[in-house]
Design a protein around this motif. Sequence first.
Motif, PDB file in Angstrom:
ATOM      1  N   ALA A   1       0.828  -1.203   0.000  1.00 28.96           N
ATOM      2  CA  ALA A   1       0.000   0.000   0.000  1.00 28.96           C
ATOM      3  C   ALA A   1       0.866   1.258   0.000  1.00 28.96           C
ATOM      4  CB  ALA A   1      -0.929  -0.004   1.213  1.00 28.96           C
ATOM      5  N   LEU A   2       1.976   1.234   0.737  1.00 25.43           N
ATOM      6  CA  LEU A   2       2.884   2.379   0.744  1.00 25.43           C
ATOM      7  C   LEU A   2       3.483   2.620  -0.641  1.00 25.43           C
ATOM      8  CD1 LEU A   2       4.807   1.809   4.112  1.00 25.43           C
ATOM      9  CD2 LEU A   2       3.082   3.548   3.638  1.00 25.43           C
ATOM     10  N   SER A   3       3.816   1.539  -1.344  1.00 28.47           N
ATOM     11  CA  SER A   3       4.359   1.694  -2.690  1.00 28.47           C
ATOM     12  C   SER A   3       3.307   2.269  -3.638  1.00 28.47           C
ATOM     13  CB  SER A   3       4.860   0.345  -3.219  1.00 28.47           C
ATOM     14  OG  SER A   3       6.048  -0.031  -2.543  1.00 28.47           O
ATOM     15  N   LEU A   4       2.057   1.815  -3.502  1.00 27.57           N
ATOM     16  CA  LEU A   4       0.991   2.372  -4.333  1.00 27.57           C
ATOM     17  C   LEU A   4       0.792   3.856  -4.037  1.00 27.57           C
ATOM     18  CD1 LEU A   4      -1.754  -0.425  -4.384  1.00 27.57           C
ATOM     19  CD2 LEU A   4      -0.287   0.330  -6.255  1.00 27.57           C
ATOM     20  N   SER A   5       0.895   4.227  -2.764  1.00 28.61           N
ATOM     21  CA  SER A   5       0.767   5.628  -2.402  1.00 28.61           C
ATOM     22  C   SER A   5       1.871   6.460  -3.055  1.00 28.61           C
ATOM     23  CB  SER A   5       0.820   5.778  -0.880  1.00 28.61           C
ATOM     24  OG  SER A   5       0.721   7.124  -0.498  1.00 28.61           O
TER      25      SER A   5
END
Length: 456
Positions: free
Chosen positions: A153-157
């Motif tokens: 999720a952090l990478s998508l953000s």
Amino acid sequence: MPIWLSSGRLPVTSKTSLWGVLADRTYRHLFLAQVVALLGTGLATVALGLLAYDLAGGQAGLVLGAIFTIKMVAYVVVAPIAAAFIDRLPRRTVLVCLDIVRAVVAFMLPFVTQIWQIYVLIFVLQSASAAFTPAFQATIPDVLPDEERYTRALSLSRLAYDLENIVSPILAALLLMVVSSNVLFFGTLGGFAASAALVLSVVLPSPQPSAKRGIYERTTRGIRIYLKTPRLRGLLALNLAAAAAGAMVIVNTVVLIRANLGLGESEVAITLGLFGAGSMLAAFALPTLLDRFSDRSLMLLGAMLMTTTLIAFALGIRILELSWAGVLLAWLMTGIGYSAVLTPSGRLLRRSAHAQNRPALFAAQFALSHACWLVTYPLAGWVMTQAGLVPALLVLGGLSVVGIVVALFIWPKSDSDIVEHRHDSLPEDHPHVKDGRTHAHPFVIDDEHIRWSRHL
């Protein structure tokens, strides 16, 4: 039905792809809310520049400089104060109300006729964002408690931020072919309204608030937890390194391309796009790398990459002729290192506080990281203007080196979550020492652990 459209959750024991995390309906709606809000913000950035020129003419640069300063001051000052007052309110209600405030401000901006009106509205808008963003970020680890999925999720953000830098200017350019610049603000309004609707469409977990405390205690709690945690002190030092390198790129690219190389506006956009592309490449690779290597190792490696790139670029200019190809390569490598520093930061924050303290801790990260930008933004512009390209690269690269060295010293290499420690100050009947004064568990700063020590 494709799995990413289903409303269920993937088993936390399965290996989740970067995009597979969108199978979680709640997170999918939150991610889409982030994307549309970012697109709206990007349109507002373009529209503000044009509005400033309409109102101030040749003084538009001063107006925009003041706007960015107001933005950073709001971020640094408002974030911890807002976190102190909203932690007891339902999180979904808070996020929706803040989106509505931002939408109302976007609606009012096309009608301003005085520069001071812009300043007031921007302060309100950025204050709402300073309250919204940390609360939003603190919600994600509660929605995705599994670390592997949270990492994705952090990478998508990170990808969302990078895509916004690329897509928003293109979208603005297309819209300006058929509408006036003020209409872009209504696109911003639409982005915030869509964000509010998406947040409203899901049920968000709201952790139990911490014990009742005074205003000062609540306002400073996140910052005190942050500064007492060694890994987060290291994160702050790396935030300084990232802000130094990032400011060099963001502030000085237009001067470097237009004045130093004599190229056009499209080359400016392409050059900034290469920085974003490097950041995106790192965001794609980091979930897999973080499964194998520690956050500390990858973040330090990323910081060293962007710092070495800036200094090597400066030395290369002294030896070889400045070229656009060299700038593109340097900005690509800097973008990779920049993302490697920033993307894992949410994992460190998640590990460093109980759920009820996370909003305050995310607010502290938001405020302290932007305090770094408040220093590096004007420094980058001043050195470039007064001394030129090579000194700017060396000064900003040198500041980044300072951040790395400090992080190496204050962030222990053996950064275990579980720490054996002894409580000498707690009474015998305290529930925390019912199994003995010496014990080991995931260690965070809280009421029973007021400092990072093996003897409390």
